[in-house]
Design a protein around this motif. Structure first.
Motif, PDB file in Angstrom:
ATOM      1  N   ASN A 102       1.030  -1.134  -0.334  1.00  0.00           N
ATOM      2  CA  ASN A 102      -0.483   0.032   0.058  1.00  0.00           C
ATOM      3  C   ASN A 102       0.759   1.146   0.057  1.00  0.00           C
ATOM      4  OD1 ASN A 102      -1.466   2.107   0.364  1.00  0.00           O
ATOM      5  ND2 ASN A 102      -2.962   0.736   1.645  1.00  0.00           N
ATOM      6  N   ALA A 157      -0.515   4.489   0.886  1.00  0.00           N
ATOM      7  CA  ALA A 157      -0.829   4.526   2.813  1.00  0.00           C
ATOM      8  C   ALA A 157       1.220   5.233   3.189  1.00  0.00           C
ATOM      9  CB  ALA A 157      -0.830   3.521   3.267  1.00  0.00           C
ATOM     10  N   LEU A 158       1.898   4.536   2.755  1.00  0.00           N
ATOM     11  CA  LEU A 158       3.616   4.669   2.867  1.00  0.00           C
ATOM     12  C   LEU A 158       3.805   6.391   1.935  1.00  0.00           C
ATOM     13  CD1 LEU A 158       4.792   1.624   1.911  1.00  0.00           C
ATOM     14  CD2 LEU A 158       4.570   2.216   4.231  1.00  0.00           C
ATOM     15  N   PHE A 208       5.437  -3.129  20.421  1.00  0.00           N
ATOM     16  CA  PHE A 208       6.448  -2.078  20.194  1.00  0.00           C
ATOM     17  C   PHE A 208       5.623  -0.843  20.074  1.00  0.00           C
ATOM     18  CE2 PHE A 208       3.812  -3.269  16.456  1.00  0.00           C
ATOM     19  CZ  PHE A 208       3.859  -2.424  15.701  1.00  0.00           C
ATOM     20  N   LEU A 213       4.148   5.906  16.974  1.00  0.00           N
ATOM     21  CA  LEU A 213       3.350   6.672  16.585  1.00  0.00           C
ATOM     22  C   LEU A 213       2.371   7.384  17.054  1.00  0.00           C
ATOM     23  CD1 LEU A 213       1.239   4.503  13.909  1.00  0.00           C
ATOM     24  CD2 LEU A 213       3.061   6.527  13.424  1.00  0.00           C
ATOM     25  N   HIS A 261       1.878  -6.559  18.223  1.00  0.00           N
ATOM     26  CA  HIS A 261       1.188  -7.244  16.692  1.00  0.00           C
ATOM     27  C   HIS A 261       0.644  -8.214  17.131  1.00  0.00           C
ATOM     28  CE1 HIS A 261       5.696  -7.054  14.918  1.00  0.00           C
ATOM     29  NE2 HIS A 261       6.379  -7.067  16.347  1.00  0.00           N
ATOM     30  N   ARG A 262       0.068  -8.747  15.826  1.00  0.00           N
ATOM     31  CA  ARG A 262      -1.238  -9.286  15.187  1.00  0.00           C
ATOM     32  C   ARG A 262      -1.544 -10.587  16.553  1.00  0.00           C
ATOM     33  NH1 ARG A 262      -4.464 -10.555  10.321  1.00  0.00           N
ATOM     34  NH2 ARG A 262      -2.056 -11.865   9.297  1.00  0.00           N
ATOM     35  N   HIS A 267       5.307  -6.455   7.696  1.00  0.00           N
ATOM     36  CA  HIS A 267       5.513  -5.089   8.587  1.00  0.00           C
ATOM     37  C   HIS A 267       4.222  -5.105   9.080  1.00  0.00           C
ATOM     38  CE1 HIS A 267       8.555  -2.837   5.934  1.00  0.00           C
ATOM     39  NE2 HIS A 267       8.725  -3.767   6.446  1.00  0.00           N
ATOM     40  N   PRO A 268       4.405  -4.272   9.943  1.00  0.00           N
ATOM     41  CA  PRO A 268       3.075  -4.317  10.860  1.00  0.00           C
ATOM     42  C   PRO A 268       2.127  -3.443  10.408  1.00  0.00           C
ATOM     43  CG  PRO A 268       4.484  -2.664  11.915  1.00  0.00           C
ATOM     44  CD  PRO A 268       5.561  -3.457  10.779  1.00  0.00           C
ATOM     45  N   VAL A 284       0.716  -1.226  10.965  1.00  0.00           N
ATOM     46  CA  VAL A 284       0.947   0.208  11.191  1.00  0.00           C
ATOM     47  C   VAL A 284       0.945   1.272  10.373  1.00  0.00           C
ATOM     48  CG1 VAL A 284       0.548   0.435  14.117  1.00  0.00           C
ATOM     49  CG2 VAL A 284       2.860   0.064  12.770  1.00  0.00           C
ATOM     50  N   PHE A 285       1.653   0.368   9.264  1.00  0.00           N
ATOM     51  CA  PHE A 285       2.727   0.278   8.104  1.00  0.00           C
ATOM     52  C   PHE A 285       2.122  -0.123   6.951  1.00  0.00           C
ATOM     53  CE2 PHE A 285       7.692  -0.279  10.205  1.00  0.00           C
ATOM     54  CZ  PHE A 285       6.728   0.800  10.746  1.00  0.00           C
ATOM     55  N   ALA A 286       0.576  -0.217   7.426  1.00  0.00           N
ATOM     56  CA  ALA A 286      -0.147  -0.114   6.303  1.00  0.00           C
ATOM     57  C   ALA A 286       0.303  -2.044   5.484  1.00  0.00           C
ATOM     58  CB  ALA A 286      -0.649   0.488   4.777  1.00  0.00           C
ATOM     59  N   ASP A 325       1.263  -8.235   8.747  1.00  0.00           N
ATOM     60  CA  ASP A 325       1.687  -8.480   9.904  1.00  0.00           C
ATOM     61  C   ASP A 325       1.746  -9.658  10.448  1.00  0.00           C
ATOM     62  OD1 ASP A 325       3.061  -7.849  12.208  1.00  0.00           O
ATOM     63  OD2 ASP A 325       1.408  -7.735  13.559  1.00  0.00           O
TER      64      ASP A 325
END
Lengths: 186, 186
Positions: A13, A16-17, A54, A57, A63-64, B73-74, B76-78, B81
């Motif tokens: 995405n 989004a980045l 972690f 923001l 993590h999930r 990536h998690p 929050v990085f779109a 995860d």
């Protein structure tokens, strides 16, 4: 749109980045992340690490799922080989970082990837960690990474993808440049 | 024998390690190891790495089992995860290396360990990898490692264990000193 008039579908995405880049330019404090792992000794050279939360923001993140990793030394070191060696984990981190980078840059450049394979090899003279010769370093003498990429792009464009991935890779930076590690006993 | 007249049982075969040191002093070519990982891109920033064989003692070697690792990536990085982040793998490698070192040195010094826990945190300013500010590095600003060790030893002896582990740690060296990484496209 690429030359075929289609949009690459690599699963990253990028919008989004790019939005995150804008947002973190405006609020640098939100860009301050803290990544964590905890490690419990099991037996001998065998340990189990946990990766769970972690900070980023401006808040604690989860993590999930909780990730668990076994590390050990191999049987040729008279250990039980219950997991990958610590240095192999470093290679896994480097591989994952460069590969995610290739996918992200490809998406941003509208290059459709079909397959990406990385083969990594780190050379090490064991006389370092065994304390045989103080002139031999403990870590890798060097690491070789070879990418095989099948993509809808010229060889030149594929090489540029890999170069840009290195330029923005966190793990590539950690390995190639000095990073301070402070160790304390509670 | 320690002060209690017993031998520590930490599960590390120190005799074999000392014999290996002797053997590799006599035959340095056997000390040349090559550690490997292969990585396949899955989708987006998700990759899967495989650790299986390595080269050492003059021959190809195999782990008892094949180890597979998912990196991603998690959210929050779109991203989705599907695994630990690449930088968390580096922390896992460092944790496993220092912990195996603590156990090995404790065994050599006949110190009985009861528990060893390491907590690691790597700080990172995300403006580096996002390309917001060229003066911000991509990797960790630094890593903090805190050990909590319950052992049959004084605080001074425990601190000396940790210090010696750092001194002989492959991953500590890889992170704190520059290591060359050569990346090529096949």
């Amino acid at each position: 749109m690429n030359m075929k008039g289609t949009k690459a579908q690599n699963g990253v995405n990028v919008d989004a980045l790019l939005a995150a880049r804008e947002a973190l330019t405006a609020t640098p404090q939100a860009a301050q992340f803290r990544w964590r792992a905890t490690c419990d000794w099991v037996h001998g050279t065998h340990s189990r690490s946990t990766v769970d939360g972690f900070f980023g923001l401006g808040a604690e993140q989860k993590h999930r799922t909780t990730f668990k990793f076994e590390a050990d030394h191999p049987e040729v070191f008279a250990s039980d080989d219950h997991g990958a060696t610590p240095v192999e984990y470093v290679l896994v981190g480097l591989a994952g970082c460069l590969t995610a980078g290739v996918a992200s840059v490809a998406q941003n450049r509208n290059i459709q990837l079909r397959s990406v394979k990385a083969t990594l090899e780190g050379a090490m003279d064991l006389r370092g960690i065994l304390g045989v010769d103080a002139d031999v370093r403990n870590g890798f003498d060097g690491i070789k990474v070879r990418f095989e990429i099948d993509a809808d792009a010229s060889r030149e464009d594929i090489e540029a993808l890999v170069a840009q991935s290195q330029k923005r890779s966190a793990v590539f930076d950690i390995i190639t440049n000095p990073t301070n590690v402070a160790v304390e006993v509670k």
